[in-house]
Enzyme design. Structure first.
Site, PDB file in Angstrom:
ATOM      1  N   HIS A   1       0.133 -49.529 -42.943  1.00 39.38           N
ATOM      2  CA  HIS A   1       0.905 -48.302 -42.733  1.00 39.38           C
ATOM      3  C   HIS A   1       2.051 -48.619 -41.781  1.00 39.38           C
ATOM      4  O   HIS A   1       1.920 -49.428 -40.875  1.00 39.38           O
ATOM      5  CB  HIS A   1       0.029 -47.201 -42.116  1.00 39.38           C
TER       6      HIS A   1
ATOM      7  N   ASP B   1      -4.418 -43.232 -48.614  1.00 38.32           N
ATOM      8  CA  ASP B   1      -4.547 -43.395 -50.070  1.00 38.32           C
ATOM      9  C   ASP B   1      -5.754 -44.213 -50.476  1.00 38.32           C
ATOM     10  O   ASP B   1      -6.087 -44.277 -51.659  1.00 38.32           O
ATOM     11  CB  ASP B   1      -3.276 -44.061 -50.618  1.00 38.32           C
TER      12      ASP B   1
END
Ligand code: SDX
Length: 428
Positions: A307, A364
């Protein structure tokens, strides 16, 4: 006197103001840098650049903190209704009972879309990806409401567009899916709440009503809340920059949907499941795939890992991972892909390549496993992300418009040819 920092260029010293946020984040205000020094800054991918101040969402990537308007995501995911969170993000405060009932009523009465939208739908190929349909459909909505193009719209007109977008996106999303599978579209029904209505438009048929299961409805509500906003991510920044030209809100949201589609962003939830299924079908264990993810010469990446901001854990991933366990257990589903995901997480988190780069499961990584359990097809996963993120995009656009921010137009450093003269084609 606000704090400043000094920039020394050649023999000149410049004082640059420091901006400090309510959570003690600090920024150097360079809004006058070029006028003062002739220099611009360069930061490809904006990894170190703040585009705006904002009071909507606070996240701390090191501590794994995420709050919407100050409320911790853990509390909202556990206790709130998704439409309450929409109101909170867009209008800044949790609604009173009266405000909430009016908000829900305003959304319920706008869930239908113009019948002409069905004609557009029928023109798509049956295998059309629902994200392509959703992005186009949302921009097409603006053609039915030309008054929404007016940049000097009233608060009431903006609210009406907000109600229409929140109300119609689930309808358009379900219709995009029905189109993909060649089923008849189902219409919204006012007796259902927001999540129930979407599920019945997805899974009911003319021959039978959809029986809502509270486990599924609650899981969907939680997932939508967890996706509702994430400050200046790629798609929110897209919505802001499109909106900054005073393009209408439908067009700005449509652009956000397109940005979200990418596998490095919201498209990762579909890519995670496809990756896990590939690994499972490969049958050769995880080591080959972990090595591929670490190999600079191999384009394979562990989808759902890493991320831009979270460098130890994504708080949403923690909540979704537990919710995945709960949902599968309550629904009596055994999904081998979940086992592969947990094994992959375990191996990666003990591998220095991932630990040293702060690569951990993101929002996700586990969400697709719940969507599968809810019966949502893989190609619809990023549409689900868009449905959750819609209030965040709206809130970001509204804050930018209310701040009267200028049109977004970054600078560059030119590295191409210096001046040269045109040569006729017979001389080249
Ligand atoms: C979302 O921004 C947001 O807030 C987004 C989001 C939201 O709510 O809006 O949180 C939603 O988009 C989540 C992210 C979904 N994407 C994925 O899961 C795709 C896989 N992840 C990566 O592509 C990547 O981690 C990004 C795109 C998410 C972040 O990339 P960055 O910040 O640009 O980091 P990077 O590409 O510079 O990577 C740093 C290093 C590199 O190695 P080195 O050059 O240092 O040797 O980490 C490596 C990368 O090669 N790396 C990975 C990896 N992610 C980064 N290596 C293997 N697998 C990965 N997944």
């Amino acid at each position: 006197m606000s704090k400043t920092v000094q920039l020394i260029i050649d023999e000149n010293t410049y004082d640059l103001p420091v901006v400090e946020g309510s959570e003690n984040e600090k920024a150097i205000d360079i809004s006058k840098l070029r006028a003062q020094t002739g220099y611009v800054t360069l930061d490809t991918g904006y990894k170190n650049t703040g585009a705006t101040t904002s009071g909507i969402t606070f996240l701390d990537g090191e501590k794994g903190i995420l709050r919407y308007r100050g409320y911790p995501i853990e509390q909202l995911a556990e206790k709130a209704d998704f439409l309450e969170v929409c109101f909170l993000l867009i209008y800044g405060e949790l609604p009173s009972k009266t405000e909430f009932d009016l908000f829900k009523d305003n959304i319920t009465k706008h869930t239908l879309v113009h019948e002409d939208m069905r004609t557009f739908l029928e023109a798509y190929p049956t295998k059309a990806h629902p994200m392509g349909i959703l992005s186009a459909s949302l921009c097409t909505l603006s053609t039915f409401y030309p008054e929404s193009h007016d940049a000097n719209r009233s608060k009431e007109a903006v609210d009406l567009t907000i109600f229409r977008l929140l109300a119609k996106l689930p309808t358009l999303a379900a219709w995009a899916y029905q189109n993909a599978v060649g089923h008849p579209v189902m219409y919204p029904k006012n007796k259902y709440n927001y999540c129930e209505n979407f599920l019945q438009m997805m899974f009911a048929m003319p021959a039978f009503e959809y029986e809502t299961d509270p486990v599924i409805v609650n899981a969907l509500n939680k997932l939508l809340i967890l996706h509702a906003d994430h400050e200046q991510n790629c798609s929110a920044s897209t919505v802001r920059i499109v909106g900054s030209s005073q393009a209408n809100l439908y067009a700005s949201i449509s652009a956000g949907v397109s940005a979200l589609w990418g596998p490095l962003h919201g498209g990762a939830n579909q890519a995670v499941i496809e990756m896990l299924e590939t690994i499972m079908n490969d049958g050769g264990g995880l080591k080959r795939w972990i090595d591929k993810a670490k190999d600079k010469n191999d384009s394979f990446r562990l989808m759902g890992f890493g991320h831009r901001v979270y460098k130890n854990f994504d708080p949403r991933a923690k909540i979704i991972k537990k919710a995945a366990d709960d949902v599968l257990e309550k629904l009596g589903i055994v999904d081998p892909v979940l086992d592969i995901a947990k094994e992959l997480e375990e191996v990666a988190l003990n591998d220095d390549y991932f630990k040293s780069r702060g690569l951990y499961p993101n929002v996700d990584f586990y969400s697709g496993i719940i969507y599968r359990a809810l019966g949502i097809p893989t190609e619809m996963f990023t549409v689900m992300f868009a449905m959750g993120r819609l209030p965040g995009w709206i809130a970001q656009w509204k804050e930018m418009m209310e701040d009267n921010q200028p049109i977004g137009r970054p600078r560059q450093i030119y590295t191409g040819h210096n001046e040269r003269d045109y040569q006729n084609i017979d001389k080249r």
